[in-house]
Design a protein around this motif. Structure first.
Motif, PDB file in Angstrom:
ATOM      1  N   THR A  68       0.828  -0.984  -0.023  1.00  9.04           N
ATOM      2  CA  THR A  68       0.122  -0.129   0.003  1.00  9.04           C
ATOM      3  C   THR A  68       0.887   1.145  -0.027  1.00  9.04           C
ATOM      4  OG1 THR A  68      -0.196  -0.046   2.322  1.00  9.04           O
ATOM      5  CG2 THR A  68      -2.013  -1.151   1.347  1.00  9.04           C
ATOM      6  N   THR A  69       0.283   2.225  -0.697  1.00  4.52           N
ATOM      7  CA  THR A  69       1.194   3.614  -0.664  1.00  4.52           C
ATOM      8  C   THR A  69      -0.171   4.769  -0.290  1.00  4.52           C
ATOM      9  OG1 THR A  69       0.597   3.966  -3.124  1.00  4.52           O
ATOM     10  CG2 THR A  69       2.434   2.573  -2.162  1.00  4.52           C
ATOM     11  N   SER A  70       0.312   5.481   0.145  1.00  2.00           N
ATOM     12  CA  SER A  70      -0.255   6.971   0.633  1.00  2.00           C
ATOM     13  C   SER A  70       0.606   8.035   0.669  1.00  2.00           C
ATOM     14  CB  SER A  70      -1.303   6.622   1.984  1.00  2.00           C
ATOM     15  OG  SER A  70      -0.206   6.344   3.038  1.00  2.00           O
ATOM     16  N   ALA A  71      -0.002   9.121   0.817  1.00  3.87           N
ATOM     17  CA  ALA A  71       0.724  10.519   0.803  1.00  3.87           C
ATOM     18  C   ALA A  71       1.623  10.460   2.423  1.00  3.87           C
ATOM     19  CB  ALA A  71      -0.004  11.724   0.550  1.00  3.87           C
ATOM     20  N   ALA A  72       2.829  10.881   2.104  1.00  2.00           N
ATOM     21  CA  ALA A  72       3.652  11.371   3.455  1.00  2.00           C
ATOM     22  C   ALA A  72       3.283  12.578   4.138  1.00  2.00           C
ATOM     23  CB  ALA A  72       4.966  11.107   3.222  1.00  2.00           C
ATOM     24  N   ALA A  73       3.604  12.616   5.223  1.00  2.00           N
ATOM     25  CA  ALA A  73       3.441  13.843   6.170  1.00  2.00           C
ATOM     26  C   ALA A  73       4.810  14.668   5.702  1.00  2.00           C
ATOM     27  CB  ALA A  73       3.426  13.626   7.669  1.00  2.00           C
ATOM     28  N   THR A  74       4.840  15.757   5.976  1.00  2.00           N
ATOM     29  CA  THR A  74       5.765  16.814   5.982  1.00  2.00           C
ATOM     30  C   THR A  74       7.125  16.501   6.505  1.00  2.00           C
ATOM     31  OG1 THR A  74       4.206  18.677   5.494  1.00  2.00           O
ATOM     32  CG2 THR A  74       6.831  19.150   5.783  1.00  2.00           C
ATOM     33  N   ALA A  75       8.258  16.367   6.152  1.00  2.00           N
ATOM     34  CA  ALA A  75       9.316  16.021   6.807  1.00  2.00           C
ATOM     35  C   ALA A  75       9.727  16.845   7.855  1.00  2.00           C
ATOM     36  CB  ALA A  75      10.649  15.580   5.763  1.00  2.00           C
ATOM     37  N   GLY A  76      10.676  16.252   8.747  1.00  2.00           N
ATOM     38  CA  GLY A  76      11.524  17.369   9.452  1.00  2.00           C
ATOM     39  C   GLY A  76      10.737  17.768  10.966  1.00  2.00           C
ATOM     40  N   SER A  89      -0.732   8.044  10.824  1.00  4.72           N
ATOM     41  CA  SER A  89      -1.660   7.898   9.960  1.00  4.72           C
ATOM     42  C   SER A  89      -1.491   6.456   9.482  1.00  4.72           C
ATOM     43  CB  SER A  89      -1.644   8.935   8.556  1.00  4.72           C
ATOM     44  OG  SER A  89      -0.623   8.609   8.095  1.00  4.72           O
ATOM     45  N   THR A  90      -0.791   5.688   9.754  1.00  2.00           N
ATOM     46  CA  THR A  90      -0.628   4.350   9.284  1.00  2.00           C
ATOM     47  C   THR A  90      -0.066   3.317  10.217  1.00  2.00           C
ATOM     48  OG1 THR A  90       1.932   4.493   8.696  1.00  2.00           O
ATOM     49  CG2 THR A  90       0.033   5.013   7.092  1.00  2.00           C
ATOM     50  N   TYR A  91      -0.265   2.123  10.246  1.00  2.00           N
ATOM     51  CA  TYR A  91       0.421   0.885  10.993  1.00  2.00           C
ATOM     52  C   TYR A  91       1.187  -0.075   9.885  1.00  2.00           C
ATOM     53  CZ  TYR A  91       0.928  -2.736  14.545  1.00  2.00           C
ATOM     54  OH  TYR A  91       1.307  -3.677  15.374  1.00  2.00           O
ATOM     55  N   PRO A  92       2.277  -0.158  10.316  1.00  2.00           N
ATOM     56  CA  PRO A  92       3.525   0.565  11.191  1.00  2.00           C
ATOM     57  C   PRO A  92       3.368   2.125  10.527  1.00  2.00           C
ATOM     58  CG  PRO A  92       4.301  -1.229  10.303  1.00  2.00           C
ATOM     59  CD  PRO A  92       2.883  -1.388   9.615  1.00  2.00           C
ATOM     60  N   PRO A  93       3.822   2.895  11.613  1.00  2.00           N
ATOM     61  CA  PRO A  93       4.346   4.294  11.204  1.00  2.00           C
ATOM     62  C   PRO A  93       5.438   4.520  10.136  1.00  2.00           C
ATOM     63  CG  PRO A  93       5.186   3.902  13.344  1.00  2.00           C
ATOM     64  CD  PRO A  93       4.653   2.518  12.826  1.00  2.00           C
ATOM     65  N   VAL A  94       5.040   5.291   9.115  1.00  2.00           N
ATOM     66  CA  VAL A  94       6.136   5.597   8.304  1.00  2.00           C
ATOM     67  C   VAL A  94       6.544   6.951   8.264  1.00  2.00           C
ATOM     68  CG1 VAL A  94       6.489   5.318   5.893  1.00  2.00           C
ATOM     69  CG2 VAL A  94       5.073   3.899   6.682  1.00  2.00           C
ATOM     70  N   SER A  95       5.568   7.907   8.326  1.00  2.00           N
ATOM     71  CA  SER A  95       5.929   9.471   8.483  1.00  2.00           C
ATOM     72  C   SER A  95       5.344  10.028   9.202  1.00  2.00           C
ATOM     73  CB  SER A  95       5.688   9.943   6.902  1.00  2.00           C
ATOM     74  OG  SER A  95       4.373  10.102   6.859  1.00  2.00           O
ATOM     75  N   GLY A  96       5.789  11.362   9.759  1.00  2.00           N
ATOM     76  CA  GLY A  96       5.085  12.191  10.449  1.00  2.00           C
ATOM     77  C   GLY A  96       6.235  12.565  11.634  1.00  2.00           C
ATOM     78  N   LYS A 163       3.674   4.258  25.212  1.00  2.00           N
ATOM     79  CA  LYS A 163       2.692   5.190  25.687  1.00  2.00           C
ATOM     80  C   LYS A 163       2.616   6.726  24.711  1.00  2.00           C
ATOM     81  CE  LYS A 163       2.773   3.819  30.265  1.00  2.00           C
ATOM     82  NZ  LYS A 163       2.891   4.230  31.781  1.00  2.00           N
ATOM     83  N   GLY A 164       1.633   7.082  24.399  1.00  2.00           N
ATOM     84  CA  GLY A 164       1.743   8.435  23.765  1.00  2.00           C
ATOM     85  C   GLY A 164       1.711   8.059  22.300  1.00  2.00           C
ATOM     86  N   ILE A 165       1.740   7.139  21.780  1.00  2.00           N
ATOM     87  CA  ILE A 165       1.639   6.784  20.249  1.00  2.00           C
ATOM     88  C   ILE A 165      -0.017   6.543  19.883  1.00  2.00           C
ATOM     89  CG2 ILE A 165       2.383   5.441  18.293  1.00  2.00           C
ATOM     90  CD1 ILE A 165       5.144   5.075  19.592  1.00  2.00           C
ATOM     91  N   VAL A 166      -0.373   6.944  18.848  1.00  2.00           N
ATOM     92  CA  VAL A 166      -1.828   6.576  18.559  1.00  2.00           C
ATOM     93  C   VAL A 166      -1.795   6.271  17.086  1.00  2.00           C
ATOM     94  CG1 VAL A 166      -4.177   7.414  18.107  1.00  2.00           C
ATOM     95  CG2 VAL A 166      -2.649   8.389  20.015  1.00  2.00           C
ATOM     96  N   TYR A 167      -2.318   5.113  16.894  1.00  2.00           N
ATOM     97  CA  TYR A 167      -2.387   4.536  15.484  1.00  2.00           C
ATOM     98  C   TYR A 167      -3.780   4.536  14.835  1.00  2.00           C
ATOM     99  CZ  TYR A 167       2.271   2.464  16.467  1.00  2.00           C
ATOM    100  OH  TYR A 167       3.588   2.283  16.534  1.00  2.00           O
ATOM    101  N   GLN A 196       4.291   7.135   1.604  1.00  2.00           N
ATOM    102  CA  GLN A 196       4.550   5.971   2.683  1.00  2.00           C
ATOM    103  C   GLN A 196       4.186   4.822   2.001  1.00  2.00           C
ATOM    104  OE1 GLN A 196       2.646   8.049   6.791  1.00  2.00           O
ATOM    105  NE2 GLN A 196       1.212   7.712   5.174  1.00  2.00           N
ATOM    106  N   VAL A 197       5.284   3.893   2.029  1.00  2.00           N
ATOM    107  CA  VAL A 197       4.981   2.713   1.544  1.00  2.00           C
ATOM    108  C   VAL A 197       5.188   1.782   2.475  1.00  2.00           C
ATOM    109  CG1 VAL A 197       6.026   1.214  -0.502  1.00  2.00           C
ATOM    110  CG2 VAL A 197       6.332   3.626  -0.427  1.00  2.00           C
ATOM    111  N   ILE A 198       4.126   0.589   2.497  1.00  2.00           N
ATOM    112  CA  ILE A 198       4.077  -0.381   3.676  1.00  2.00           C
ATOM    113  C   ILE A 198       3.535  -1.748   2.705  1.00  2.00           C
ATOM    114  CG2 ILE A 198       2.828  -1.150   5.577  1.00  2.00           C
ATOM    115  CD1 ILE A 198       2.128   1.397   6.352  1.00  2.00           C
ATOM    116  N   ALA A 199       4.459  -2.547   2.987  1.00  2.00           N
ATOM    117  CA  ALA A 199       4.111  -3.972   2.862  1.00  2.00           C
ATOM    118  C   ALA A 199       4.087  -4.848   3.704  1.00  2.00           C
ATOM    119  CB  ALA A 199       5.581  -4.686   1.844  1.00  2.00           C
ATOM    120  N   SER A 200       2.923  -5.781   3.950  1.00  2.00           N
ATOM    121  CA  SER A 200       2.160  -6.461   5.090  1.00  2.00           C
ATOM    122  C   SER A 200       2.578  -8.058   4.462  1.00  2.00           C
ATOM    123  CB  SER A 200       0.923  -6.210   5.209  1.00  2.00           C
ATOM    124  OG  SER A 200       0.414  -7.032   6.241  1.00  2.00           O
TER     125      SER A 200
END
Length: 233
Positions: A68-76, A89-96, A163-167, A196-200
């Motif tokens: 799956t692919t989706s638009a990534a968050a802004t870097a930095g 925005s994804t599980y596992p996390p990729v950007s943000g 703690k503190g991570i929301v998926y 964001q690229v995720i292979a499950s």
């Protein structure tokens, strides 16, 4: 630091050389800042394309993986404490948002905090996330895959309990293995079209994992050369 202290050697055993403690401090921050300056000097103004997920789809499909692919968050966007909450925005996390310092590159037996792993992805790393049901035999296969080409690679158990991570809502990882990559085009020194690229995957598959790694490694929005992203750094 809330970070693992051990890496797993190929074949599933631990060697003294890989039992390293992660020690972050001012010296490490200065070194990372220096690397960033050097990257800007050597790559500023140049254009570089992100990897093409179309080149890995057939290998993934043959292995029973979902890509799956989706638009990534802004870097930095950095956070300075693990007590800060982050929503991905994804599980596992990729950007943000992510911790100000990436994890040391390596093959871990203890879960890396996802807020650090995302920083590794920003630098162009591939993260291999292991579900708790992955067998010891498969774990050894993944370690062998890692050892074959370890630069810009991070292997870690996936931890839902930080703690503190929301998926977003997701199925439990069980025996799944995930591969993730944060990619972007660099156009005249500017970041564009981050993905964001995720292979499950239901299990390890050498051909599929190799295709993902070789196509998408080193394509992050902060374009570090793979040659300097070595284990232990």
């Amino acid at each position: 630091m809330q970070a693992p202290k051990q890496r797993q050697a190929g074949g599933g055993g631990l060697t003294p050389e890989r039992k390293r403690t992660i020690l972050w401090g001012a010296g490490g921050a200065v070194a990372i800042a220096l690397v960033v300056v050097l990257i800007v000097v050597f790559t500023g103004g140049k254009s570089s394309k992100a990897g093409n997920t179309g080149n890995v789809k057939s290998a993934m499909a043959a292995a029973g993986c979902t890509l799956t692919t989706s638009a990534a968050a802004t870097a930095g966007h950095h956070i300075s404490s693990f007590s800060e909450s982050v929503k991905y925005s994804t599980y596992p996390p990729v950007s943000g948002s992510h911790y100000v310092q990436p994890a040391i590159w390596g093959n871990y037996t203890q879960a890396v905090d996802p807020r650090q792993a995302v920083h590794n992805e920003e630098h162009g790393g591939i993260v291999v996330w292991l579900g708790p049901g992955v067998s010891s035999a498969e774990r050894r296969q993944i370690s062998d895959f890692y050892d074959e080409s370890p630069n810009a690679m991070l292997v870690t158990p996936i931890d839902d309990s930080s703690k503190g991570i929301v998926y977003p809502k997701h199925a439990q990882p069980d025996s799944k293995v995930y591969l993730t990559s944060w990619t972007a085009n660099i156009e005249n020194g500017n970041v564009a079209n981050g993905q964001q690229v995720i292979a499950s995957c239901p299990k390890f598959d050498e051909k599929a994992f190799t295709a993902f790694r070789d196509e998408l490694r080193g394509k992050g929005p902060e374009r570090y050369p793979v040659s300097i992203l070595t284990p232990g750094t």
